[in-house]
Write a protein that holds these residues in place. Structure first.
Motif, PDB file in Angstrom:
ATOM      1  N   GLU A   1       0.787  -1.231   0.000  1.00  0.00           N
ATOM      2  CA  GLU A   1       0.000   0.000   0.000  1.00  0.00           C
ATOM      3  C   GLU A   1       0.820   1.282   0.000  1.00  0.00           C
ATOM      4  O   GLU A   1       0.255   2.366  -0.006  1.00  0.00           O
TER       5      GLU A   1
ATOM      6  N   SER B   1       1.410   5.191   2.983  1.00  0.00           N
ATOM      7  CA  SER B   1       0.163   5.754   3.521  1.00  0.00           C
ATOM      8  C   SER B   1      -0.578   4.801   4.461  1.00  0.00           C
ATOM      9  O   SER B   1      -1.539   5.205   5.106  1.00  0.00           O
TER      10      SER B   1
ATOM     11  N   PRO C   1      -1.950   3.018   7.621  1.00  0.00           N
ATOM     12  CA  PRO C   1      -1.985   3.483   9.014  1.00  0.00           C
ATOM     13  C   PRO C   1      -1.197   2.557   9.948  1.00  0.00           C
ATOM     14  O   PRO C   1      -1.135   1.343   9.735  1.00  0.00           O
TER      15      PRO C   1
ATOM     16  N   LYS D   1       5.296   7.006  12.002  1.00  0.00           N
ATOM     17  CA  LYS D   1       5.284   6.148  10.821  1.00  0.00           C
ATOM     18  C   LYS D   1       6.592   6.274  10.057  1.00  0.00           C
ATOM     19  O   LYS D   1       7.115   5.305   9.512  1.00  0.00           O
ATOM     20  N   GLU D   2       7.148   7.484  10.040  1.00  0.00           N
ATOM     21  CA  GLU D   2       8.412   7.690   9.346  1.00  0.00           C
ATOM     22  C   GLU D   2       9.532   6.876  10.001  1.00  0.00           C
ATOM     23  O   GLU D   2      10.368   6.298   9.311  1.00  0.00           O
TER      24      GLU D   2
END
Length: 196
Positions: A40, A43, A45, A67-68
């Motif tokens: 995906e 992006s 989650p 997330k990074e």
């Protein structure tokens, strides 16, 4: 244990080694993140990554506050595995086959993994460039051995090779090429790497 592996086994900023269960959870999160990013893109989650890893969201956030940070850790893990694989081929009896087998391995890895293509394409970069330098050095060893054996053209260097690979990755990913199209594209590119 290498310095990179030692850093990977410690939570960010603590310098302490993880307990065995925490290390297993971290590895499960990394594996789930690689799969999710591959399918995906970046992006996806963090809660979805936690679900895929079979852990609670808090576990993900304990190891990777953003997330990074998770993306970079997943990329670091993937690059380290690619370095290790290249190094296993460095003393192969057939340097030409080792070189082209490794290039095929890179294409297969990137074929369904957009994260690698994004990283190689420059959309995301590792905060610590050391593993990327190690990867380039390991691939350079394979290239030079193949050139010495007469299996790869002698008029290119590692920078030329990486430009060729980046171009192939970007072209096949941005156009949505299917597996057969990717295979044909890289077959033609790799034929161009062989001596005339």
């Amino acid at each position: 244990m290498t310095e990179i592996q030692a850093k990977a086994a410690t939570p960010s900023g603590t310098g302490r080694a993880l307990r065995a269960d925490a290390r297993r959870n971290r590895e499960r999160v990394l594996a789930a993140a690689q799969e999710a990013f591959a399918a995906e893109g970046i992006s996806v989650p963090l809660d979805e990554i936690a679900r895929r890893a079979g852990v609670g969201p808090g576990t993900v956030y304990r190891h990777f506050p953003t997330k990074e940070a998770l993306f970079h850790a997943a990329m670091l893990d993937r690059v380290e595995r690619m370095v290790a694989h290249a190094r296993t081929l460095a003393d192969a009896a057939d340097p030409g086959r080792a070189f082209f087998d490794y290039l095929d391995f890179m294409v297969v890895e990137a074929g369904v993994k957009r994260d690698l293509a994004e990283a190689v394409g420059g959309h995301e970069s590792l905060e610590n460039p050391g593993p990327t330098v190690e990867l380039l050095a390991a691939i350079d060893v394979l290239l030079r051995r193949a050139q010495t054996a007469g299996a790869a053209r002698s008029d290119i260097d590692i920078d030329d090779l990486m430009r060729i690979l980046k171009g192939g990755f970007l072209a096949t990913h941005t156009t949505g090429a299917n597996a057969d199209q990717r295979h044909r594209t890289f077959t033609v590119l790799f034929d161009g790497l062989r001596p005339r």
